[in-house]
Design an enzyme around this catalytic site. Structure first.
Site, mmCIF file in Angstrom:
data_model
loop_
_atom_site.group_PDB
_atom_site.id
_atom_site.type_symbol
_atom_site.label_atom_id
_atom_site.label_comp_id
_atom_site.label_asym_id
_atom_site.label_seq_id
_atom_site.Cartn_x
_atom_site.Cartn_y
_atom_site.Cartn_z
ATOM 1 N N ASP A 1 8.463 -1.666 -1.579
ATOM 2 C CA ASP A 1 9.244 -2.492 -0.667
ATOM 3 C C ASP A 1 9.502 -3.886 -1.229
ATOM 4 O OD1 ASP A 1 9.697 -0.697 1.326
ATOM 5 O OD2 ASP A 1 8.139 -1.440 2.679
ATOM 6 N N TYR B 1 -3.167 2.172 -4.882
ATOM 7 C CA TYR B 1 -2.665 0.913 -4.345
ATOM 8 C C TYR B 1 -3.847 -0.008 -4.056
ATOM 9 C CZ TYR B 1 2.241 2.208 -3.556
ATOM 10 O OH TYR B 1 3.553 2.550 -3.712
#
Length: 367
Positions: free
Chosen positions: A101, A194
């Protein structure tokens, strides 16, 4: 006099940094305007006449609208395509392992590309490039002419990772190599890691681009966060912690191999009176797939646990409900993007199959 000279040097370096960024963005916008939609199925049906390469790239996502190409030309994908097209003298399309994003960073994004059908190595010229870069262009042209794929990869890696890469300063291509047979950046990625970073207290401007700063006096109960994380480890339906469109056919079940919460030592500001600083808390997740916004929703929810706003049992109820319509749904909080970083892509030819995961080629959605 020395301070004045240092100030002038700093101002000059800042101007050069901004100029390089604007120039690369303008080039990317131009290439994006001429970009044809990438028809992956059509591409895979056609016999491949050129070599496929795999690269790894790092980027600070602050100034970008995300990984994916955008009409503004401000996607990381746009920047890579523009520079590779300039170097190879033909239109180059880049495919990534998944999307990130706007504002999300990456230490290890994997992508692939193919050389144009008819290469004509361009000057690749960026103002201020020295003779070493011109030599690299000559070497690249020779390697392409000789169909020496390994040499092409070596030259591209050297140029794109060098000090005069022609890339914006916040994007660095770390490696380029010839892709194994059958490689696709998305399908060959069997899992990802992540990392989300949270800072207790008031934080610092030197880390604000990469951490979610909670504010003065706010502390996290890392032990409780760890208990909640343990409930989320394993194979689960993560509908409560992802965003899915009604027509999305992809299953919400994934295999969370690792979800850990740990605290790093605090670096206190000596002038804050001792009450404004805090520790840094790291949330690390490894999974075969991530639903859209999943890592940010998981991180935000674990922070709610750490702040005492959501119980560990409440996290278990959310997981069991497979949605956010229950009494704890409002406490599933999406953490800000700038604290998130794609830390590692696990590729099938390096790591094998993901334990307990789906078949190779399962689609991957990202934050």
């Amino acid at each position: 006099r020395r301070e004045a000279a240092a100030a002038r040097r700093t101002l000059l370096e800042t101007r050069v940094f901004l100029h390089r960024g604007r120039r690369c963005m303008a080039t990317a916008t131009t290439f994006r305007a001429a970009r044809r939609p990438y028809d992956r199925e059509a591409q895979e049906r056609q016999p491949r006449q050129t070599t496929r390469f795999v690269g790894r790239v790092q980027y600070d996502g602050t100034e970008y609208v995300g990984w994916q190409t955008q009409p503004s030309g401000r996607g990381v994908q746009d920047v890579l395509e523009a520079r590779l097209s300039s170097l190879l003298g033909g239109r180059v399309y880049v495919a990534g392992s998944g999307r990130t994003d706007k504002g999300v960073h990456a230490r290890d994004q994997v992508f692939h590309f193919e050389t144009p059908a008819q290469e004509s190595v361009g000057e690749g010229g960026e103002g201020g490039e020295g003779g070493g870069t011109r030599v690299a262009h000559v070497q690249l042209a020779a390697a392409l002419s000789a169909a020496d794929d390994a040499a092409v990869a070596s030259v591209l890696e050297r140029v794109l990772s060098g000090p005069r890469s022609g890339m914006p300063p916040d994007v660095l291509v770390r490696s380029v190599c010839v892709a194994p047979a059958g490689f696709h950046a998305r399908d060959s990625c069997v899992g990802k890691r992540y990392v989300y970073t949270v800072e207790e207290g008031i934080g610092s401007p030197f880390g604000a681009r990469y951490r979610w700063v909670l504010g003065r006096g706010r502390r996290l109960d890392v032990a409780l966060m760890g208990e909640a994380a343990a409930l989320l480890t394993g194979r689960h339906d993560f509908s409560a912690f992802g965003v899915r469109r009604p027509d999305d056919p992809r299953p919400p079940t994934k295999v969370m191999r690792r979800l850990e919460v740990r605290r790093l030592p605090a670096e206190r500001d000596k002038d804050d009176g001792g009450d404004g600083g805090g520790g840094v808390v790291i949330i690390t997740a490894e999974s075969d797939r991530f639903l859209y916004n999943m890592m940010r929703l998981l991180s935000g929810t674990l922070v709610q646990v750490g702040l005492g706003k959501l119980s560990v049992a409440g996290v278990g109820e959310l997981l069991a409900e497979r949605g956010r319509k229950g009494r704890h749904g409002s406490l599933v909080v999406k953490a800000p993007p700038h604290g998130l970083c794609l830390e590692r892509c696990f590729l099938d030819y390096e790591h094998g199959a993901w334990p307990g995961g789906g078949a190779r080629g399962a689609p991957v959605e990202d934050d």
